[in-house]
Write a protein that holds these residues in place. Structure first.
Motif, PDB file in Angstrom:
ATOM      1  N   ASP A 172      -2.424   6.703  -1.821  1.00  0.00           N
ATOM      2  CA  ASP A 172      -3.614   6.077  -1.237  1.00  0.00           C
ATOM      3  C   ASP A 172      -4.140   4.953  -2.127  1.00  0.00           C
ATOM      4  OD1 ASP A 172      -5.603   5.619   0.601  1.00  0.00           O
ATOM      5  OD2 ASP A 172      -6.974   7.112  -0.246  1.00  0.00           O
ATOM      6  N   ARG A 173      -3.260   4.046  -2.508  1.00  0.00           N
ATOM      7  CA  ARG A 173      -3.666   2.905  -3.325  1.00  0.00           C
ATOM      8  C   ARG A 173      -2.647   1.789  -3.161  1.00  0.00           C
ATOM      9  NH1 ARG A 173      -1.013   2.060  -8.133  1.00  0.00           N
ATOM     10  NH2 ARG A 173       0.562   3.607  -8.688  1.00  0.00           N
ATOM     11  N   TYR A 188       0.849  -1.185   0.000  1.00  0.00           N
ATOM     12  CA  TYR A 188       0.000   0.000   0.000  1.00  0.00           C
ATOM     13  C   TYR A 188       0.884   1.234   0.000  1.00  0.00           C
ATOM     14  CZ  TYR A 188      -3.095   3.662   1.703  1.00  0.00           C
ATOM     15  OH  TYR A 188      -3.787   4.839   1.846  1.00  0.00           O
ATOM     16  N   PRO A 246       0.882   5.005   0.876  1.00  0.00           N
ATOM     17  CA  PRO A 246       0.098   6.055   1.540  1.00  0.00           C
ATOM     18  C   PRO A 246       0.131   7.387   0.801  1.00  0.00           C
ATOM     19  CG  PRO A 246       2.132   5.610   2.742  1.00  0.00           C
ATOM     20  CD  PRO A 246       2.020   4.565   1.683  1.00  0.00           C
TER      21      PRO A 246
END
Length: 480
Positions: free
Chosen positions: A439-440, A434, A436
């Protein structure tokens, strides 16, 4: 070029001997694959390709014009890697599963009591509301609790279940550990507790090397439906193919570096063109030649059977995977001894030193480790053991690249570095990670595309393109 250089360096030129150096661990190889694709597509001349760690994979495939097997839609770095890239050993997986099942069984009594407390609350509300079911609910659950907690029911059955789970866990661990040990060659005596001998290291590096060596065999066999030969036979076929085709389009000289745990120094495995080969392996004094023979292996000669052993050694993560064995030839300095190999994350300086000895004047270093971040750029702390170790390996790689470039820069006319500005996928994130910042979830396959884009943005367009413009300008001036 650095500020301490005594004079400006000549610009990049396709006429000078150029080396591509791939460095990293684990998923970093996906970034290498994308970079190789871009350099191949742009027609960048690469005379020598070198690698340490997972960079050895890109070097082995790239040296025989097989890089497409790494980056294409069905390539190795596009496939699911959870079971191939340093998976947990079965013994450790079984321990985790058994303990999880035992913990779930222990939660049964409090869950039953909690449910009963909820039922009594419902009965109370029913009594207050006048529904008239309170007495029936309490009586029914009273009988149920009495049956569940009867001496011959849960108090007896639950310990029996937990004991059976733990016994099965011990058996499964022993079976998995014995199977893992049987896969290793019995070439060396071992010392230490029998328990740790059975458990071995936590991750299966042998499965990782088998994955990439299997992909190499798929490349070499083409469409022939034949079984994979032994490691020595496959090494020999590869070395002969490369030696016979050096100088042909797409074929490049090869140099790999791994660490010899028994000799306590790095070992260089090289297959070079004849002129470079003589200068690379020879030394003026007998003492220097003997020392060189202990740490440099010519895989174009009698040692061509150990090339894939060197690849497996480069893929072994220190302390996390078992170091594979390599049996040196009886004619070598080591007189047929069997040694253990592994990667050494800080060995990039040694790789660059050997590349300079091989006559390279320009070097392109490729790393998936992003450079140092400034203030207010702290990453989220990750608690999974693989993530923690992967973050350390990525951080150590970034520091190693910084030190190596600073040290080795004076050895070459030009030294270029291709690296991402940001990479959330650490070395052991086999299924991705992931991000940050965006955000994916970012997959390992995306690293292939990132390496491709960065190679164009950081090297091909600004460096190769500029050198082409300069060559054209010089040609026009000469004609005038």
């Amino acid at each position: 070029m650095t500020a301490s250089d005594p004079k400006p360096r000549p610009p990049y030129s396709p006429e000078r001997r150029t080396a591509l150096v791939l460095t990293g661990t684990g998923t970093d190889g996906a970034y290498h694959a994308g970079t190789i694709r871009a350099l191949t597509e742009a027609g960048v001349r690469v005379d020598l390709i070198a690698g340490r760690g997972v960079g050895a994979v890109g070097a082995v495939f790239g040296a025989i014009d097989g890089g497409a097997r790494l980056w294409e839609p069905t390539g190795l770095w596009r496939r699911p890697l959870g079971a191939a890239l340093y998976p947990w050993r079965d013994a450790y997986r079984n321990v985790a599963r058994g303990l999880a099942i035992a913990a779930l069984l222990l939660t049964i009594p409090p869950l039953v009591l909690g449910l009963a407390a909820g039922v009594y609350q419902v009965a109370l509300l029913s009594e207050i509301g006048g529904a008239g079911t309170a007495q029936w609910l309490t009586a029914t659950w009273g009988r149920a609790l009495a049956a569940i907690f009867a001496p011959t029911a849960l108090p007896t059955r639950l310990p029996q279940l937990i004991t059976a789970v733990l016994a099965g866990l011990v058996i499964a661990v022993l079976v998995a550990a014995v199977r893992a040990r049987r896969r290793l060659p019995a070439r060396r005596d071992q010392r230490g507790g029998a328990w740790w001998t059975l458990l071995a290291t936590p991750m299966a590096g042998d499965l990782t090397s088998q994955f990439f060596i299997g992909g190499l065999w798929d490349l070499l066999r083409g469409g022939a439906q034949v079984g994979q030969p032994s490691s020595a036979d496959l090494s020999r076929r590869y070395a002969e193919l490369l030696a016979e085709n050096l100088g042909q389009p797409g074929f490049r000289e090869l140099l790999l570096v791994a660490h010899d745990l028994d000799a306590r120094h790095d070992v260089v495995f090289a297959l070079l063109e004849p002129n470079a080969r003589r200068a690379f392996f020879s030394r003026k004094s007998v003492a220097a030649l003997e020392r060189r023979s202990s740490e440099a292996v010519d895989v174009a000669g009698a040692a061509r059977d150990v090339l894939l052993d060197a690849l497996a050694g480069a893929l072994a993560v220190p302390g996390v995977t078992d170091p594979p064995f390599i049996a040196f030839t009886p004619e070598s300095y080591w007189r047929g001894e069997t040694h253990r190999l592994s990667d050494r994350p800080a060995s990039l300086v040694r790789v660059l030193e050997e590349v300079a000895h091989a006559g390279a004047r320009q070097v392109i270093v490729v790393t998936a480790a992003a450079g140092g971040a400034g203030p207010h750029a702290l990453s989220t702390r990750r608690v999974h053991p693989r993530a923690r170790l992967g973050e350390f390996l990525s951080s150590a790689e970034a520091a190693s690249v910084r030190d190596a470039v600073h040290t080795a820069s004076p050895w070459f006319d030009q030294l270029f570095v291709i690296r991402p500005a940001h990479n959330p996928v650490s070395a052991l994130d086999a299924t991705g990670a992931y991000d940050p910042q965006s955000d994916r979830w970012q997959s390992v396959g995306e690293l292939v595309d990132r390496g491709y884009e960065d190679a164009y943005r950081q090297f091909i367009d600004p460096v190769v393109g500029a050198s082409g413009d300069e060559l054209v300008a010089n040609r026009i001036t000469t004609e005038e």
